[in-house]
Design a protein around this motif. Structure first.
Motif, PDB file in Angstrom:
ATOM      1  N   ALA A 199     -15.905  33.073 -17.779  1.00 20.95           N
ATOM      2  CA  ALA A 199     -15.040  32.770 -16.632  1.00 20.95           C
ATOM      3  C   ALA A 199     -14.426  34.040 -16.057  1.00 20.95           C
ATOM      4  N   ARG A 200     -14.358  35.108 -16.854  1.00 18.82           N
ATOM      5  CA  ARG A 200     -13.743  36.364 -16.386  1.00 18.82           C
ATOM      6  C   ARG A 200     -14.795  37.376 -15.933  1.00 18.82           C
ATOM      7  N   HIS A 201     -16.071  36.930 -15.836  1.00 20.48           N
ATOM      8  CA  HIS A 201     -17.142  37.862 -15.470  1.00 20.48           C
ATOM      9  C   HIS A 201     -17.860  37.409 -14.199  1.00 20.48           C
ATOM     10  N   ASP A 202     -18.504  38.379 -13.561  1.00 26.84           N
ATOM     11  CA  ASP A 202     -19.307  38.112 -12.368  1.00 26.84           C
ATOM     12  C   ASP A 202     -20.704  37.700 -12.833  1.00 26.84           C
TER      13      ASP A 202
ATOM     14  N   ARG B 208     -17.837  49.053 -17.720  1.00 28.61           N
ATOM     15  CA  ARG B 208     -16.747  48.794 -16.765  1.00 28.61           C
ATOM     16  C   ARG B 208     -15.953  47.537 -17.114  1.00 28.61           C
ATOM     17  N   HIS B 209     -16.651  46.486 -17.578  1.00 23.86           N
ATOM     18  CA  HIS B 209     -15.996  45.179 -17.707  1.00 23.86           C
ATOM     19  C   HIS B 209     -15.904  44.654 -19.131  1.00 23.86           C
ATOM     20  N   GLY B 210     -16.539  45.320 -20.077  1.00 19.82           N
ATOM     21  CA  GLY B 210     -16.507  44.855 -21.452  1.00 19.82           C
ATOM     22  C   GLY B 210     -17.495  43.725 -21.695  1.00 19.82           C
TER      23      GLY B 210
ATOM     24  N   GLY C 189     -26.246  46.768 -12.373  1.00 18.15           N
ATOM     25  CA  GLY C 189     -24.876  46.686 -12.875  1.00 18.15           C
ATOM     26  C   GLY C 189     -23.966  45.777 -12.077  1.00 18.15           C
ATOM     27  N   LEU C 190     -24.560  44.775 -11.393  1.00 23.37           N
ATOM     28  CA  LEU C 190     -23.769  43.924 -10.501  1.00 23.37           C
ATOM     29  C   LEU C 190     -23.274  42.640 -11.152  1.00 23.37           C
ATOM     30  N   GLY C 191     -23.604  42.408 -12.422  1.00 24.06           N
ATOM     31  CA  GLY C 191     -23.112  41.198 -13.075  1.00 24.06           C
ATOM     32  C   GLY C 191     -23.920  40.858 -14.313  1.00 24.06           C
TER      33      GLY C 191
ATOM     34  N   LEU D 179     -28.420  36.011 -22.459  1.00 19.80           N
ATOM     35  CA  LEU D 179     -27.375  36.576 -21.604  1.00 19.80           C
ATOM     36  C   LEU D 179     -27.429  38.092 -21.746  1.00 19.80           C
ATOM     37  N   CYS D 180     -27.468  38.790 -20.623  1.00 22.50           N
ATOM     38  CA  CYS D 180     -27.620  40.243 -20.690  1.00 22.50           C
ATOM     39  C   CYS D 180     -26.939  40.905 -19.496  1.00 22.50           C
ATOM     40  N   ALA D 181     -26.739  42.208 -19.615  1.00 16.84           N
ATOM     41  CA  ALA D 181     -26.143  43.005 -18.544  1.00 16.84           C
ATOM     42  C   ALA D 181     -26.538  44.454 -18.756  1.00 16.84           C
ATOM     43  N   SER D 182     -26.323  45.268 -17.751  1.00 21.72           N
ATOM     44  CA  SER D 182     -26.623  46.694 -17.881  1.00 21.72           C
ATOM     45  C   SER D 182     -25.527  47.386 -18.691  1.00 21.72           C
TER      46      SER D 182
END
Length: 303
Positions: free
Chosen positions: A191-194, A180-182, A241-243, A171-174
């Motif tokens: 459930a609280r993420h895109d 922005r979202h933590g 950075g879209l999800g 699982l990864c993200a920019s």
């Protein structure tokens, strides 16, 4: 060779249930394939197929002849394998090589590794056909001879050589998305993420599984605003950075090392995503192709 071509076409049509599919598999025209089977039927004096607008099926005579045709082709393949073995392991990679590759890893790395290996083998006469797509190719019916695939090999007649047996999803993200979202602290936080989801074949890979250090496995049904049937696009979305992306670690190894993406949920293991080199029948696995598979495994290990 001229005598074997009709046998190859007959067996391919019997397996595929279609002259056009068999023609694609053997890289001949559909009209030529139909004419070849018609000539074969005249020579044998029997009708091998019942033809209709909806389907193609074997006649009783075709059913009787099919195992003999397979045996003849198998004997030819075994003979070729014996000759290759007698020629020794130094025989270079040659002939036509038709390979199905997964989109993201194929575009980033696999095509280049294959080209570099072929150059080192002095494979100047090599004909390389690459099918780069996340659609799982049918190695029996589609016009490909080999496939590089994620996941456990199916229980079938396919021969599978492991390239990255211990690979997993991560699982990864920019960094921008995390800022922005933590960061999620547990799988339930997804459930609280895109979440950037992926379609493989006709199935949406939206149920993500994780295993804790204690061995507990949880499955989370994810949601988000973007779905793609191309793993490379999912990675590009994550870089933008879209999800959150749930990717093969091989696909994002360079991005993780460079800091373009950051791994999340460090206390949880992602799903297994082993990578294999696959072929129909051991006779296709020449010494040169086994060397190629070994080189791909070495490169995956480095990555």
């Amino acid at each position: 060779m001229d005598r074997l071509a009709p046998l190859q076409l007959f067996v391919a049509a019997a397996d595929a249930g279609s002259f056009s599919a068999a023609a694609r598999r053997l890289d001949v025209g559909a009209v030529q394939a139909s004419a070849t089977i018609a000539r074969l039927e005249r020579e044998l004096g029997v009708r091998l197929f019942e033809r209709s607008t909806r389907r193609l099926r074997l006649t009783d005579a075709g059913e009787q002849w099919l195992p003999h045709a397979r045996q003849t082709l198998a004997a030819w393949d075994d003979g070729q394998a014996a000759l290759r073995s007698a020629a020794g392991d130094a025989q270079p990679l040659q002939g036509r090589l038709r390979i199905s590759l997964p989109s993201d890893l194929g575009r980033q790395h696999l095509w280049r590794w294959i080209e570099e290996f072929a150059a080192g083998e002095a494979g100047a006469g090599l004909q390389l056909e690459l099918r780069i797509s996340d659609r799982i190719a049918d190695l029996v019916h589609d016009p490909v001879d080999f496939g590089v695939r994620y996941g456990e090999p199916p229980d079938s007649g396919l021969v599978a050589l492991p390239l990255a047996p211990d690979n997993r999803r991560v699982l990864c993200a920019s960094p921008a998305y995390v800022a922005r979202h933590g960061q999620p602290q547990t799988p339930a936080d997804l459930a609280r993420h895109d979440c950037l989801r992926f379609v493989l074949g006709d199935s949406l890979h939206g149920r993500w599984r994780f295993t804790s250090a204690e061995g507990e496995t949880v499955a989370i049904e994810t949601a988000g605003h973007r779905i793609a049937d191309d793993g490379g696009l999912v990675r590009e979305w994550a870089l933008a950075g879209l999800g959150l992306a749930y990717k093969s670690r091989l696909d994002v190894a360079g991005d993780l090392a460079a800091g373009r993406l950051v791994p999340l949920l460090p206390g949880w293991l992602g799903e297994p995503a082993p990578l294999h080199w696959m072929a129909v029948g051991r006779h296709r696995m020449t010494p040169a192709l086994r060397r190629l598979a070994a080189e791909l495994r070495r490169r995956c290990g480095q990555l």
